[in-house]
Write a protein that holds these residues in place. Structure first.
Motif, PDB file in Angstrom:
ATOM      1  N   ASP A 256       0.880  -1.216   0.072  1.00 36.28           N
ATOM      2  CA  ASP A 256      -0.124   0.153  -0.089  1.00 36.28           C
ATOM      3  C   ASP A 256       1.094   1.250  -0.037  1.00 36.28           C
ATOM      4  OD1 ASP A 256      -2.821   1.200   2.068  1.00 36.28           O
ATOM      5  OD2 ASP A 256      -1.797   2.084   0.447  1.00 36.28           O
ATOM      6  N   THR A 257       0.858   1.906  -1.027  1.00 37.51           N
ATOM      7  CA  THR A 257       1.669   3.289  -1.124  1.00 37.51           C
ATOM      8  C   THR A 257       0.731   4.408  -1.607  1.00 37.51           C
ATOM      9  OG1 THR A 257       1.877   2.772  -3.628  1.00 37.51           O
ATOM     10  CG2 THR A 257       3.559   1.905  -2.234  1.00 37.51           C
ATOM     11  N   CYS A 258      -0.704   4.341  -0.768  1.00 37.58           N
ATOM     12  CA  CYS A 258      -1.340   5.257  -1.026  1.00 37.58           C
ATOM     13  C   CYS A 258      -0.867   6.579  -0.142  1.00 37.58           C
ATOM     14  CB  CYS A 258      -2.759   4.934  -0.589  1.00 37.58           C
ATOM     15  SG  CYS A 258      -3.548   4.023  -1.625  1.00 37.58           S
ATOM     16  N   ALA A 259      -0.317   6.537   1.019  1.00 38.73           N
ATOM     17  CA  ALA A 259       0.179   7.524   1.721  1.00 38.73           C
ATOM     18  C   ALA A 259       1.350   8.421   1.058  1.00 38.73           C
ATOM     19  CB  ALA A 259       0.684   7.156   3.064  1.00 38.73           C
ATOM     20  N   MET A 260       1.948   7.687  -0.120  1.00 40.83           N
ATOM     21  CA  MET A 260       2.781   8.638  -0.834  1.00 40.83           C
ATOM     22  C   MET A 260       2.307   9.547  -1.889  1.00 40.83           C
ATOM     23  SD  MET A 260       5.825   5.770  -1.406  1.00 40.83           S
ATOM     24  CE  MET A 260       7.027   6.677  -2.086  1.00 40.83           C
ATOM     25  N   LYS A 261       1.165   9.473  -2.118  1.00 40.08           N
ATOM     26  CA  LYS A 261       0.485  10.163  -3.122  1.00 40.08           C
ATOM     27  C   LYS A 261       0.048  11.464  -2.541  1.00 40.08           C
ATOM     28  CE  LYS A 261      -1.929   7.945  -6.190  1.00 40.08           C
ATOM     29  NZ  LYS A 261      -2.728   7.212  -7.361  1.00 40.08           N
ATOM     30  N   LYS A 262       0.702  12.421  -2.604  1.00 43.42           N
ATOM     31  CA  LYS A 262       0.486  13.611  -2.094  1.00 43.42           C
ATOM     32  C   LYS A 262       0.957  14.651  -3.208  1.00 43.42           C
ATOM     33  CE  LYS A 262       0.977  12.465   2.661  1.00 43.42           C
ATOM     34  NZ  LYS A 262       2.004  12.825   4.091  1.00 43.42           N
ATOM     35  N   ARG A 263       0.184  15.717  -3.206  1.00 41.57           N
ATOM     36  CA  ARG A 263       0.607  16.867  -4.269  1.00 41.57           C
ATOM     37  C   ARG A 263       2.060  17.469  -3.984  1.00 41.57           C
ATOM     38  NH1 ARG A 263      -3.607  19.720  -6.379  1.00 41.57           N
ATOM     39  NH2 ARG A 263      -5.820  18.923  -5.703  1.00 41.57           N
TER      40      ARG A 263
END
Length: 545
Positions: free
Chosen positions: A533-540
């Motif tokens: 899970d790499t969702c937390a890395m998806k930031k502007r």
């Protein structure tokens, strides 16, 4: 009376009719984020600024047939440069500030823009992209003097009119790179005039509406539908930088918005907040958008006190074939987006290419009524006549969207285009993401698919085959490395939120990805041992000068 035939002339016409009305309102919150002045910008004074800038561009040699990139986010400067350039017949190419190296290189090279007006923080990236693409490109800031044009205007001898290219908008394709949709002035003018005349629950009051949109001006909804509706009707557009859930209702109240535009993810987020006695303290008459969770539609309207009007359109169709549920009954909670009006023609065909029966799923084909079936549509895909012909096979535009029509004639949306992931309103082409992932040294093969996300609709999952499979305990670090690298090449929302390491991809006999099998496999992977899970890395991502 002859109607204006360009976006600039339409704005000038409204400035003469409503000179002292507000055209734009910059919210204090938005002004603080952008570092610009807050407040209202009125029609006549803004026209004077547009005309002054137009003269400077003309003196620098810009004219009919040139293209200019605009990387200005949702700022008033976007409209200032767009309208000034439009007056000269220069087409604008909106550039998403989220794009990264590989995407910018493609856009600059494919669009052949000769000048880019960009925020200082993004100028070096554009210069690097132009160099990588082998293109000459002048890059300036929104307040800089226009540099001399690099070449003469290609169409200088032709008059600027409704058929002239107004903008080039890129849309994600399902089988390759994003396609450049050529949008003439007619496209934008019809969008505004259609909205102004839509009526029903979407009735616009001339000179009285204040429309709030958090949607980006790089998309047709905000740039064409919202902007031109306000231009044509003398209304005020309130573009904010993006959707801020915590301050949304304060923004709605303080802006005195009478209309809001939304994406389906927005109501889902707003409904999670605790109910408040102030939920109905606003002036909103209706919302215009698409993709609301059908189970939330009725509860949202009941709680906040205004209708959400679900609509269907595409960048390619513009308002030439828009369909909206702006009349009762709207069949709330059923994915209904209304019935087509007489000027829009619809066919629904099954897999055999035959007319679909009542309540049978089929592909939606559309065209405009009358002598010109392409009226209000895009003019074609830039440098891709074959794709344009294919899209218009048989004289109907093939949308790729699956819908059904019930016995009463109402249309219901069933599914979206194949291979396109729709995350928080953004269309993401699987092939584009895959082509970038394959450039990572650890990746031997990759396939991308959608997995459900309770907030964003879809999330991006990448199935990755490595040249050397990661040893136990290495999957986490390798996945994070792949995603960190991808964030330098792609807009953050396109980057995988999950990386699943697999032994092989589902392939056809000719080694093509079996998209159907991949679609079934993807939702089963999150939570398994080799799916990270790499969702937390998806930031502007902040861009530094």
């Amino acid at each position: 009376m002859t109607l204006p035939d360009t976006v600039y002339r339409a704005y000038a016409h409204s400035a003469a009719q409503w000179p002292d009305h507000a055209f734009l309102y910059v919210m204090p919150e938005t002004a603080g984020i952008y570092g610009i002045e807050a407040g209202e910008i009125h029609y006549r004074p803004f026209l004077e600024r547009i005309d002054a800038l137009k003269a400077r561009y003309a003196q620098a040699g810009y004219g009919h047939g040139h293209r200019a990139g605009l990387l200005l986010e949702n700022r008033p400067a976007f409209f200032l440069h767009w309208f000034a350039l439009n007056a000269l017949g220069v087409s604008v190419v909106p550039i998403n500030a989220e794009l990264r190296a590989a995407e910018l290189e493609y856009l600059v090279g494919h669009s052949e823009i000769c000048v880019a007006i960009a925020l200082p923080s993004h100028q070096q990236a554009l210069r690097a992209a132009a160099q990588a693409a082998g293109r000459q490109l002048a890059v300036i800031g929104p307040d800089d003097a226009p540099p001399a044009a690099l070449q003469p205007a290609p169409l200088a001898a032709r008059p600027v009119d409704s058929a002239s290219e107004c903008a080039l908008l890129y849309t994600s394709g399902t089988t390759g790179r994003p396609k450049g949709c050529i949008l003439p002035n007619e496209y934008f003018l019809h969008a505004g005039r259609w909205y102004a005349a839509a009526g029903g629950l979407a009735h616009l009051r001339p000179g009285a509406e204040r429309m709030l949109t958090p949607l980006p001006l790089v998309h047709m909804n905000a740039m064409a539908t919202s902007s031109m509706a306000m231009v044509v009707s003398g209304g005020c557009l309130i573009p904010i930088d993006r959707f801020h859930p915590r301050s949304w209702w304060d923004t709605v109240r303080e802006s005195r918005a009478t209309i809001v535009h939304y994406l389906g993810v927005m109501p889902a987020i707003l409904m999670k907040a605790e109910p408040s006695p102030r939920d109905t303290e606003h002036q909103v008459r209706f919302g215009f958008g698409a993709g609301i969770d059908r189970t939330l539609h009725e509860p949202f309207e009941r709680r906040f006190g205004f209708p959400l009007l679900e609509a269907w359109a595409m960048t390619e169709t513009g308002s030439g074939a828009v369909i909206i549920a702006n009349h009762e009954p709207r069949h709330i909670g059923t994915s209904c987006f209304g019935k087509e009006e007489p000027e829009v023609l619809v066919r629904i065909v099954n897999d055999a290419g035959q007319p679909a029966a009542v309540d049978e799923n089929g592909e939606l084909l559309v065209r405009h009524g009358g002598d010109n079936p392409r009226f209000g549509f895009f003019a074609g895909y830039l440098k891709d006549e074959a794709a344009t012909r294919e899209a218009w096979e048989g004289g109907w535009f093939h949308t790729g969207d699956i819908v059904r029509r019930n016995a009463q004639g109402y249309l219901h949306f069933v599914d979206r285009k194949k291979n396109v992931i729709r995350r928080s309103g953004e269309n993401i082409a699987a092939v584009e993401v895959e082509s970038v992932l394959l450039q990572h040294p650890a990746v031997k093969a990759a396939a991308v698919a959608a997995v459900p996300d309770p907030v964003r609709g879809d999330e991006v999952l990448a199935c990755v085959v490595c040249a050397e499979p990661p040893a136990p305990g290495q999957a986490q670090s390798l996945a994070r490395d792949i995603v960190a690298w991808s964030l330098t090449q792609l807009a953050y929302y396109k980057v995988p939120g999950y990386v699943a390491f697999v032994d092989a991809l589902p392939l056809t006999a000719t080694n093509k990805i079996q998209r159907g099998e991949l679609k079934k496999l993807a939702p089963t992977l999150p939570g398994t041992a080799l799916c990270v899970d790499t969702c937390a890395m998806k930031k502007r991502q902040e861009v530094t000068p």
